[in-house]
Every structure is written in C-alpha cells, then in structure tokens.
Design an enzyme around this catalytic site. Structure first.
Site, PDB file in Angstrom:
ATOM      1  N   SER A 181       3.404 -56.833  22.837  1.00  0.00           N
ATOM      2  CA  SER A 181       2.194 -57.610  22.597  1.00  0.00           C
ATOM      3  C   SER A 181       1.479 -57.942  23.910  1.00  0.00           C
ATOM      4  O   SER A 181       1.047 -57.041  24.625  1.00  0.00           O
ATOM      5  CB  SER A 181       2.545 -58.855  21.797  1.00  0.00           C
ATOM      6  OG  SER A 181       1.383 -59.478  21.315  1.00  0.00           O
ATOM      7  N   ASP A 186      -0.566 -54.008  11.725  1.00  0.00           N
ATOM      8  CA  ASP A 186      -0.097 -55.034  12.660  1.00  0.00           C
ATOM      9  C   ASP A 186      -1.096 -56.183  12.615  1.00  0.00           C
ATOM     10  O   ASP A 186      -2.265 -56.007  12.965  1.00  0.00           O
ATOM     11  CB  ASP A 186      -0.008 -54.458  14.075  1.00  0.00           C
ATOM     12  CG  ASP A 186       0.621 -55.427  15.070  1.00  0.00           C
ATOM     13  OD1 ASP A 186       0.372 -56.640  14.952  1.00  0.00           O
ATOM     14  OD2 ASP A 186       1.344 -54.957  15.961  1.00  0.00           O
ATOM     15  N   HIS A 227       4.413 -56.928  13.148  1.00  0.00           N
ATOM     16  CA  HIS A 227       4.011 -56.930  14.550  1.00  0.00           C
ATOM     17  C   HIS A 227       5.155 -56.448  15.416  1.00  0.00           C
ATOM     18  O   HIS A 227       6.222 -57.046  15.458  1.00  0.00           O
ATOM     19  CB  HIS A 227       3.604 -58.347  14.954  1.00  0.00           C
ATOM     20  CG  HIS A 227       3.103 -58.420  16.358  1.00  0.00           C
ATOM     21  ND1 HIS A 227       2.158 -57.559  16.858  1.00  0.00           N
ATOM     22  CD2 HIS A 227       3.416 -59.261  17.380  1.00  0.00           C
ATOM     23  CE1 HIS A 227       1.911 -57.859  18.116  1.00  0.00           C
ATOM     24  NE2 HIS A 227       2.665 -58.886  18.457  1.00  0.00           N
TER      25      HIS A 227
END
Length: 493
Positions: free
Chosen positions: A206, A434, A462
């Site tokens: 991320s 996602d 995610h």
C-alpha cells in the site's frame, strides 16, 4: 467526511496482523559486509553506523539507527528510527526490508508481533527487517492530541481539523516539515547501508509501494528485488486519490452486498436486489450522520464513525460476516458494533487508549506529500465526481482538504510519474477489486516504471501476498529467491 476517504491509504497493518508466525528464528547472524560508500563525505558518519541488535522477543531482534531531522542539513539534529529483524533460519543470502503501509504504521512493531510475514521458504534464506518511519511507532512519534481529544477528532474530523494541526505544531515544531515520504526514502537508503547491503531488497504494501517507487526512481542502481503490493500511483493528486478510493470502496461494497444477499455473510440485514440493498446502507449512514446512535458508552456512533466502521470491513472478505452483524445491530438503534469496527481500524483499545499515533502521523505525512487544494471550484468538481462514481458511499467520503489547509508546514513533494530507468525488474501487484488502492493504480505504476512487471490478482481485498492466494505467493517467493519475475500479463485467481 473527507478524513474517512483519505485515511483509506492506511491499510495493510490490519491485514498483515492476521498472518501466522513461522517457526523459530534461531540465533542472530550478520551478513557479509557489502556496504557502498556514502553518497558524500558529510554522510559518512550516518551511513557507516553500526547496529547494536538485541533480542527483544523470542524470534526477533531490535535496534535503532540515527537519521537526520533535515536531510538538507545532515550534520544537524537527528531522530531515532526503530528497527526490528527476524533473522534467517539458515546462512542468509541477504536482507528483505518490509513496509506494511500507512502512512503512520509502525512496521517494527508489526514484525515483533508477527515474525512470519514472509513465507517459510523465503524466511529460511533472508533476514527480514522492518522499521517505524520517522514520526511514527517508536521513531520519535509525533503526538498531537490526547486520547480524549483524538476521540473527538475521529468522531467529527472537519470540526476538529484545526485542533489537530495546532496540536502537531505544538508537539514537534522542528520536525513537522520533515516527516514526508521524500525524507523516509532518504532514511531507507541509509538503512540499506547500515544493513551492509549494496542492493536493497524490498517488500512494500500500500503506502509502502509509494516509498518503494520513489526510492527506485531516485536510486535505480541500488534496487535489488522489489515487490510493490497494493500499489499507490505516485503521479496522482490528493483529490484524485480520494476519488479513486471512493470508487474502489463503492465497488467493494457492491461485492459485500451481493455476498450478503446470497447468504454468505451470516444473517443478512439487507433485502431486495443489489441496488435496493446498497441504498439501505446509504440510508443508514445518512440517518446516523443526522442523529448519532447510542452505543452503551459515553460515546455515540457519529456518521463519520459509522462510515469508518463500514469501510474498514471492506478490506477483506473475512470481515464481511462481522459487518452484517454490525449493520443489523445499527438498524435496531445499537451503534456499538459499528463503533467497535471503527475503533479497531483507528487503533483504539477497549480501555480508551490508542495503540499507536497512526491517525496523527498519517496527516503529518499526507500534508507534506500533496500540495494543498484550495480552489473551491476544483473541490466542488471533485466531490461531484465522487458522488457520481460512488453514489452510495460518495456523500460520506467527500474530499475536504482540511486539516492540510491549516497545516503549519508546506508540502515537500509534487506528485509525478516515476521511471526508475536502469533498475532490474520491479514486481507490482494489483488486485482487481481492491477497495483502498484500486487496480487502476497498480496498472499505472507498472506502466510508469521502465522495468515494471504487473502481476494481477483477480478477486476482492486489499493486498495479495500472504493473503491466501497460492498462485501469488509462489510467484513472489520465486522472485525473491531466484530473481525471476512472472511473464507479463500473468493473472492469479
């Protein structure tokens, strides 16, 4: 409500905590020195620090390293950056540095609690090192609000944004302008050096993909084996990022609703077809924004906290059953379960304490990473686009540039594409549904990087590596162990 949307970049800490630990790490080992010279003589003292690793859990060692507050003045004041290391089971081939997301997530703390973040095959041959980025975790953390004040801020961010900015100014006036990702990238290269590595092997989740992408663009010759999972696009502005994330959450909500109506999430509190059920969620959030729900405590479930509780459950399918239960309770006037979901996302314990400074560090980084948007016409157009792309969640995830409009330090980064020309293959992983880092951003990042290779996971959630997809895990493990990326266009179901 913008604080909910923007905070969507803070992610993988929650996901990675679910990974089970591997077997014991064995005794610490040092890798063979392969340290490159410091970039300049004035950096020799920083780049040639010796780490004093001490065992801090049964499987993990801990240490600290000094980094300059201001990289433009590297001989001035320093900060202490916390590190943790899970030593390789066998004679190590090198080190893999991991960042779990954020901004604001303390990676060293996560590795201490969950040393098995990499597969057993990779952990057998690599030391795994994590760090708390400057200003977060145990790395001279910024502390802007008391726990009670943070309760108030998270319940109604727009009304309390000025308090957050003022608190941060009072807590860390000298450091506040130096907590952005550009500084973290410089810290990461220093970490490569003190770990005696000529090349940096890196796994970023991320927000950690932004750190990795900017590092590769700045030092392509220092790139080893890079995996960027759940990618952020370095070229997008903050208002564009919020728009993409709102659309991603709307798509994830649709997936949850379909599973709920099909009886796959326990007793479903929704009814009718998908659109009718989606509308019921939106109506509940709107009603809570007008009249907060009781929770059986001194706190009520505000509209912002209700939205946080919902979106926090969309990060992975394993949370959907809990979301159904929380929505059912809220329909009966009980906001306690949605409040619990929001608290878990925000890191608030049952005792009313916050386990980390995530919410404060998030803004300390974000307000430096993105130029503040002040044009009313642009803000209005952005919110119209958010409502168009996310008609259910969009009204509760609108873009509001506060608290960055009140931030006491100017931005230090201008979003732009990255190239990393000359770097070896960089593996970029994107998941098609996602909610926090939509797939289009992984496509964009892989396309920007001169050596980018996109690996696609088809499904919900995610992040992809170590999340239960054998295909993804095998490809990433092979890349770390042998350096062989997958064929372009590879997709895992």
């Amino acid at each position: 409500m913008a604080a909910v949307a923007v905070r969507l970049a803070c992610v993988l800490a929650v996901v990675v905590l679910a990974v089970s630990a591997c077997s014991g790490a064995g005794s610490p080992r040092e890798t063979s020195p392969t340290r490159l010279p410091a970039p300049s003589t004035e950096l020799d003292g920083l780049y040639n620090q010796e780490l004093d690793w001490q065992r801090c859990t049964d499987d993990v060692d801990c240490a600290t390293v000094r980094v300059p507050v201001d990289w433009a003045d590297p001989t001035g004041a320093t900060l202490s950056m916390a590190l943790s290391r899970r030593p390789a089971d066998e004679e190590p081939r090198g080190v893999i540095v991991v960042n779990f997301g954020g901004p604001g997530v303390g990676g060293a703390q996560i590795l201490k609690a969950n040393p098995g973040v990499l597969s057993p095959d990779v952990s057998r041959h690599y030391d795994v090192v994590a760090f708390d980025p400057r200003g977060s975790g145990a790395s001279d953390p910024i502390d802007c609000l008391t726990d009670r004040e943070l309760d108030g801020y998270l319940a109604d961010p727009p009304a309390r944004a000025g308090e957050l900015a003022q608190g941060c100014r009072a807590d860390a006036p000298a450091e506040l302008g130096h907590l952005g990702t550009d500084s973290v990238v410089r810290d990461l290269d220093l970490l490569r050096s003190v770990l005696d590595q000529s090349k940096l092997n890196y796994l970023g989740y991320s927000y950690g993909t932004l750190i990795g992408a900017l590092y590769a663009d700045r030092w392509p010759g220092n790139v080893g084996r890079f995996v960027l999972d759940g990618a952020l696009d370095p070229s997008v502005s903050l208002d564009r990022l919020v728009t993409l994330q709102a659309a991603g959450m709307e798509q994830a909500l649709a997936g949850y609703v379909e599973a709920c109506l099909a009886g796959k999430t326990g007793r479903c509190p929704l009814s009718g077809d998908r659109q009718a059920a989606m509308t019921q969620v939106g109506e509940l959030l709107a009603a809570t924004a007008k009249q907060p729900l009781a929770t059986g405590t001194r706190r009520t479930l505000t509209g912002t906290l209700a939205t946080t509780g919902v979106i926090s459950s969309l990060y992975r399918e394993s949370s959907w059953r809990g979301l159904s239960s929380a929505l059912a309770a809220a329909q009966e006037g009980d906001g306690s379960r949605l409040l619990q979901l929001a608290d878990e996302y925000n890191g608030r314990t049952r005792a009313g304490k916050y386990a980390s400074n995530l919410s404060e560090a998030y803004w300390a980084v974000t307000c430096l990473d993105y130029p503040v948007v002040t044009d009313p016409a642009r803000i209005s157009a952005t919110n119209a686009e958010i409502r168009r792309r996310a008609p259910i969640l969009g009204p509760h995830l609108e873009f509001d540039p506060q608290p960055c409009t009140d931030w006491p330090a100017p931005s230090t980064r201008t979003p732009a594409p990255v190239r990393a020309q000359g770097a070896p293959p960089i593996l970029v992983i994107g998941t098609t549904v996602d909610p926090a880092t939509p797939y289009v951003m992984a496509q964009s990042l892989a396309g920007q990087l001169a050596s980018g290779v996109l690996l696609t996971r088809q499904g919900e959630g995610h992040g992809a590596y170590r999340q239960g997809n054998t295909c993804i895990d095998e490809i990433v493990d092979t890349f770390f162990l042998d350096g062989d990326p997958p064929a372009r266009g590879t997709r895992c179901r």
